[in-house]
Design a protein around this motif. Structure first.
Motif, PDB file in Angstrom:
ATOM      1  N   GLY A  39      -7.379 -25.610  91.248  1.00 46.84           N
ATOM      2  CA  GLY A  39      -6.180 -25.765  91.735  1.00 46.84           C
ATOM      3  C   GLY A  39      -5.292 -26.950  91.384  1.00 46.84           C
ATOM      4  N   LEU A  40      -6.023 -27.947  91.318  1.00 46.67           N
ATOM      5  CA  LEU A  40      -5.594 -29.274  90.840  1.00 46.67           C
ATOM      6  C   LEU A  40      -5.055 -29.132  89.387  1.00 46.67           C
ATOM      7  CD1 LEU A  40      -4.720 -32.244  91.126  1.00 46.67           C
ATOM      8  CD2 LEU A  40      -7.048 -32.824  90.779  1.00 46.67           C
ATOM      9  N   LEU A  41      -5.976 -28.706  88.675  1.00 42.45           N
ATOM     10  CA  LEU A  41      -5.686 -28.573  87.350  1.00 42.45           C
ATOM     11  C   LEU A  41      -4.474 -27.851  86.824  1.00 42.45           C
ATOM     12  CD1 LEU A  41      -9.472 -28.633  85.840  1.00 42.45           C
ATOM     13  CD2 LEU A  41      -7.693 -30.538  85.505  1.00 42.45           C
ATOM     14  N   GLY A  42      -4.529 -26.743  87.662  1.00 40.90           N
ATOM     15  CA  GLY A  42      -3.462 -25.729  87.524  1.00 40.90           C
ATOM     16  C   GLY A  42      -2.059 -26.154  87.819  1.00 40.90           C
ATOM     17  N   ILE A  43      -2.166 -27.160  89.221  1.00 42.75           N
ATOM     18  CA  ILE A  43      -0.932 -27.964  89.322  1.00 42.75           C
ATOM     19  C   ILE A  43      -0.361 -28.782  88.502  1.00 42.75           C
ATOM     20  CG2 ILE A  43       0.055 -29.407  91.150  1.00 42.75           C
ATOM     21  CD1 ILE A  43      -1.726 -28.073  93.070  1.00 42.75           C
ATOM     22  N   ALA A  44      -1.559 -29.589  87.871  1.00 48.28           N
ATOM     23  CA  ALA A  44      -1.205 -30.437  86.704  1.00 48.28           C
ATOM     24  C   ALA A  44      -0.497 -29.983  85.564  1.00 48.28           C
ATOM     25  CB  ALA A  44      -2.253 -31.276  86.344  1.00 48.28           C
ATOM     26  N   ALA A  45      -1.240 -28.753  85.198  1.00 50.92           N
ATOM     27  CA  ALA A  45      -0.682 -28.035  83.967  1.00 50.92           C
ATOM     28  C   ALA A  45       0.783 -27.613  84.162  1.00 50.92           C
ATOM     29  CB  ALA A  45      -1.594 -26.781  83.755  1.00 50.92           C
ATOM     30  N   PHE A  46       1.024 -27.030  85.404  1.00 50.74           N
ATOM     31  CA  PHE A  46       2.410 -26.290  85.702  1.00 50.74           C
ATOM     32  C   PHE A  46       3.377 -27.574  85.751  1.00 50.74           C
ATOM     33  CE2 PHE A  46       5.681 -25.038  88.329  1.00 50.74           C
ATOM     34  CZ  PHE A  46       5.840 -23.529  88.033  1.00 50.74           C
ATOM     35  N   GLU A  47       2.936 -28.618  86.322  1.00 57.80           N
ATOM     36  CA  GLU A  47       3.887 -29.828  86.480  1.00 57.80           C
ATOM     37  C   GLU A  47       4.216 -30.191  85.038  1.00 57.80           C
ATOM     38  OE1 GLU A  47       5.659 -31.069  89.033  1.00 57.80           O
ATOM     39  OE2 GLU A  47       4.886 -29.769  90.283  1.00 57.80           O
ATOM     40  N   GLU A  48       3.254 -30.363  83.993  1.00 55.54           N
ATOM     41  CA  GLU A  48       3.610 -30.659  82.688  1.00 55.54           C
ATOM     42  C   GLU A  48       4.130 -29.558  81.795  1.00 55.54           C
ATOM     43  OE1 GLU A  48      -0.439 -32.091  81.487  1.00 55.54           O
ATOM     44  OE2 GLU A  48      -0.240 -33.759  82.918  1.00 55.54           O
ATOM     45  N   GLY A  49       4.293 -28.402  82.373  1.00 57.01           N
ATOM     46  CA  GLY A  49       4.847 -27.320  81.474  1.00 57.01           C
ATOM     47  C   GLY A  49       4.030 -26.582  80.679  1.00 57.01           C
ATOM     48  N   ARG A  50       2.645 -26.752  80.984  1.00 56.93           N
ATOM     49  CA  ARG A  50       1.736 -25.852  80.301  1.00 56.93           C
ATOM     50  C   ARG A  50       1.493 -24.940  81.056  1.00 56.93           C
ATOM     51  NH1 ARG A  50      -2.801 -28.292  80.417  1.00 56.93           N
ATOM     52  NH2 ARG A  50      -2.428 -30.037  81.969  1.00 56.93           N
ATOM     53  N   PHE A  51       2.097 -23.830  80.956  1.00 58.54           N
ATOM     54  CA  PHE A  51       2.252 -22.776  81.942  1.00 58.54           C
ATOM     55  C   PHE A  51       1.049 -21.865  81.651  1.00 58.54           C
ATOM     56  CE2 PHE A  51       7.071 -23.946  81.695  1.00 58.54           C
ATOM     57  CZ  PHE A  51       6.838 -24.486  83.165  1.00 58.54           C
ATOM     58  N   ALA A  52       0.661 -21.675  80.331  1.00 55.45           N
ATOM     59  CA  ALA A  52      -0.287 -20.600  80.040  1.00 55.45           C
ATOM     60  C   ALA A  52      -1.715 -21.215  80.648  1.00 55.45           C
ATOM     61  CB  ALA A  52      -0.594 -20.636  78.453  1.00 55.45           C
ATOM     62  N   ASP A  53      -1.825 -22.453  80.734  1.00 55.69           N
ATOM     63  CA  ASP A  53      -3.000 -23.243  81.051  1.00 55.69           C
ATOM     64  C   ASP A  53      -2.927 -23.302  82.511  1.00 55.69           C
ATOM     65  OD1 ASP A  53      -3.881 -23.952  78.668  1.00 55.69           O
ATOM     66  OD2 ASP A  53      -3.000 -25.927  78.633  1.00 55.69           O
ATOM     67  N   ALA A  54      -1.924 -23.201  83.265  1.00 59.29           N
ATOM     68  CA  ALA A  54      -1.668 -23.031  84.617  1.00 59.29           C
ATOM     69  C   ALA A  54      -2.221 -21.812  85.143  1.00 59.29           C
ATOM     70  CB  ALA A  54      -0.290 -23.286  85.130  1.00 59.29           C
ATOM     71  N   VAL A  55      -1.845 -20.655  84.599  1.00 60.88           N
ATOM     72  CA  VAL A  55      -2.292 -19.503  84.612  1.00 60.88           C
ATOM     73  C   VAL A  55      -3.776 -19.248  84.633  1.00 60.88           C
ATOM     74  CG1 VAL A  55      -2.165 -16.926  83.814  1.00 60.88           C
ATOM     75  CG2 VAL A  55       0.180 -18.291  84.291  1.00 60.88           C
ATOM     76  N   SER A  56      -4.208 -19.805  83.658  1.00 59.31           N
ATOM     77  CA  SER A  56      -5.819 -19.594  83.200  1.00 59.31           C
ATOM     78  C   SER A  56      -6.512 -20.295  84.319  1.00 59.31           C
ATOM     79  CB  SER A  56      -6.035 -20.405  81.870  1.00 59.31           C
ATOM     80  OG  SER A  56      -7.532 -20.459  81.569  1.00 59.31           O
ATOM     81  N   PHE A  57      -6.108 -21.528  84.784  1.00 57.05           N
ATOM     82  CA  PHE A  57      -6.984 -22.498  85.873  1.00 57.05           C
ATOM     83  C   PHE A  57      -6.781 -21.399  87.035  1.00 57.05           C
ATOM     84  CE2 PHE A  57      -6.278 -26.229  83.244  1.00 57.05           C
ATOM     85  CZ  PHE A  57      -7.555 -26.358  82.860  1.00 57.05           C
ATOM     86  N   TRP A  58      -5.566 -21.264  87.531  1.00 58.40           N
ATOM     87  CA  TRP A  58      -5.345 -20.433  88.750  1.00 58.40           C
ATOM     88  C   TRP A  58      -6.038 -19.028  88.700  1.00 58.40           C
ATOM     89  CZ3 TRP A  58       0.358 -22.028  89.144  1.00 58.40           C
ATOM     90  CH2 TRP A  58       0.472 -23.402  89.787  1.00 58.40           C
ATOM     91  N   GLU A  59      -6.019 -18.415  87.730  1.00 58.47           N
ATOM     92  CA  GLU A  59      -7.045 -17.001  87.481  1.00 58.47           C
ATOM     93  C   GLU A  59      -8.392 -17.456  87.871  1.00 58.47           C
ATOM     94  OE1 GLU A  59      -5.573 -15.069  84.116  1.00 58.47           O
ATOM     95  OE2 GLU A  59      -3.727 -14.109  84.823  1.00 58.47           O
ATOM     96  N   ARG A  60      -8.774 -18.475  87.480  1.00 56.16           N
ATOM     97  CA  ARG A  60     -10.049 -18.671  87.659  1.00 56.16           C
ATOM     98  C   ARG A  60     -10.229 -19.210  88.991  1.00 56.16           C
ATOM     99  NH1 ARG A  60     -11.611 -23.475  83.460  1.00 56.16           N
ATOM    100  NH2 ARG A  60     -13.604 -23.367  84.890  1.00 56.16           N
ATOM    101  N   LEU A  61      -9.458 -19.796  89.676  1.00 55.55           N
ATOM    102  CA  LEU A  61      -9.360 -20.146  91.018  1.00 55.55           C
ATOM    103  C   LEU A  61      -9.809 -18.772  92.009  1.00 55.55           C
ATOM    104  CD1 LEU A  61      -9.181 -21.966  93.328  1.00 55.55           C
ATOM    105  CD2 LEU A  61      -6.884 -22.120  93.135  1.00 55.55           C
ATOM    106  N   VAL A  62      -8.838 -17.844  91.567  1.00 56.59           N
ATOM    107  CA  VAL A  62      -8.616 -16.486  92.251  1.00 56.59           C
ATOM    108  C   VAL A  62     -10.092 -15.781  92.505  1.00 56.59           C
ATOM    109  CG1 VAL A  62      -7.554 -14.387  92.779  1.00 56.59           C
ATOM    110  CG2 VAL A  62      -6.177 -16.329  92.322  1.00 56.59           C
ATOM    111  N   ASN A  63     -10.578 -15.850  91.180  1.00 55.95           N
ATOM    112  CA  ASN A  63     -11.767 -15.203  91.017  1.00 55.95           C
ATOM    113  C   ASN A  63     -13.001 -15.846  91.666  1.00 55.95           C
ATOM    114  OD1 ASN A  63     -10.672 -13.019  89.431  1.00 55.95           O
ATOM    115  ND2 ASN A  63     -10.925 -14.377  87.541  1.00 55.95           N
TER     116      ASN A  63
END
Length: 413
Positions: free
Chosen positions: A225-249
């Protein structure tokens, strides 16, 4: 705490009874018996000496009788005096012991006991906290009473995070790690606290912690979740999606936080689509390198859709001639990313534009690849494709149609 002190008092009384009762029963009796035996022995020795003197003619019968009577009186006097002294000293010793024992027990409990922890446990059971502030205050008292409890420090850190006090949370998690060691959960919580305490800066310390956590547990939910937040704040939206999808799974089924994470994934995808739109607009604004192409290149012409865009007369007075107009083609399957986009100005309206596979923003996403598409037109005063004031759209249709579609901008956004 009345029942606690009552129980403690009863236990002390029981313990004292094991000392007092045997003493009261036997100690004084034994002492009195020993002293009496000694006095009797002395009396017998004195009588024997008087008899020897009588037989030797030193004492008359009358003098012997007087000496015998005097020895008997002294024996009785010594016995009475010893009995009184023994009873008095024994009684005071036992009374002093009875008071000293509870006092010593209370002193030892006050020094090494867990009275504060017991008091907090009783308070939590009788009056549960009603707010996160009350929970935090009680946890602060808990770590003062039990400073070596890693569990109390951990929950205090979680409470500080809930109160948006990440700097204090980081200190609490550090204390928990000092006691319990580099546990994966503690490192994950510490990394999150340090990230927010540092103003959402992914520092080398945070990076080191997250790398160590994922090395130990690649599905650790707090870190993902933290890595997804950091990626979203930095504008790396594809990375944010990847981290958060791993989190949901990684979450257990029916976890209540999954819905919120899915919302974050949707926002990241929207931002990714908006970034793609901006990139497509920039490409649309660039002049065509070659106005005409050889006939061989036109032999295999891409699929295209003709769009007629107009402005409702009721909005004519509300827009400026240099306001931007964006025309989008989107798939009718809920995907937010536009397939193609063109840019005009209000001064160009009404206008006819063509959206084709050649305008595709991504090679794998072309108009011809979808059974139905939607065409929208939007007026933006800021000139940003993701912002707008008025729009118009047409119902979904098959992009293979040869007829032109008409879009009228007549709705406020």
């Amino acid at each position: 705490m009345t029942d606690f002190w009552l129980a403690a008092g009863l236990l002390l009384l029981l313990a004292a009874s094991f000392v007092l009762l045997p003493a009261l029963r036997g100690v004084g009796v034994r002492r009195e018996h020993d002293r009496t035996a000694m006095n009797v022995a002395l009396y017998e020795e004195r009588i024997a000496a008087l008899q020897e003197q009588q037989q030797a003619g030193i004492l008359t019968d009358e003098q012997f009788a007087q000496g015998e009577a005097e020895a008997a009186r002294e024996l009785l006097a010594d016995a009475e005096q010893e009995q009184s002294a023994s009873a008095s000293s024994g009684r005071w010793w036992l009374i002093g012991s009875a008071f000293a024992m509870p006092a010593l027990a209370l002193l030892l409990y006050w020094q090494w006991g867990a009275y504060d922890a017991l008091s907090l446990a009783r308070e939590n059971r009788q009056a549960p906290p009603h707010s996160i502030e009350e929970v935090t205050a009680r946890l602060e008292r808990s770590v003062q009473a039990q400073p070596e409890s890693a569990e109390n420090w951990y929950f205090l850190g979680r409470s500080y995070m809930a109160l948006e006090r990440p700097a204090d949370a980081a200190k609490a998690f550090n204390e928990a790690m000092r006691i319990a060691g580099r546990e994966t959960e503690l490192m994950a919580q510490l990394a999150q606290a340090q990230y927010f305490a540092g103003g959402k800066v992914f520092s080398p310390e945070v990076r080191s912690l997250t790398d160590e956590v994922l090395q130990n547990d690649p599905q650790e939910v707090t870190t993902l979740g933290l890595l997804g937040i950091a990626a979203f704040e930095e504008g790396r939206f594809a990375d944010a999606v990847s981290f958060w999808e791993r989190l949901v799974n990684a979450l257990p089924p029916q976890d209540p936080t999954a819905a919120a994470i899915q919302g974050g994934i949707a926002r990241a995808k929207e931002r990714l689509a908006e970034a793609s739109v901006e990139q497509g607009v920039q490409q649309a604004d660039q002049p065509v390198a070659q106005a005409t192409e050889p006939a061989t290149a036109q032999a295999d012409a891409p699929l295209s859709v003709t769009v007629q865009v107009s402005l409702d007369q009721a909005l004519a007075a509300k827009v400026a001639a240099d306001d931007s107009v964006f025309i989008f083609a989107k798939a009718n399957n809920g995907m937010p990313m536009p397939l193609a986009v063109k840019r005009l100005t209000v001064a160009d309206l009404p206008a006819t534009v063509s959206l084709s596979d050649a305008d595709a923003m991504m090679p794998q996403l072309k108009l011809s690849g979808f059974a139905e598409i939607i065409v929208q037109a939007r007026i933006s005063r800021s000139g940003k494709a993701t912002e707008g004031q008025w729009q118009g759209a047409v119902a979904p249709f098959a992009p293979q149609t040869d007829a032109a579609v008409a879009v009228t901008i007549d709705q406020a956004m």
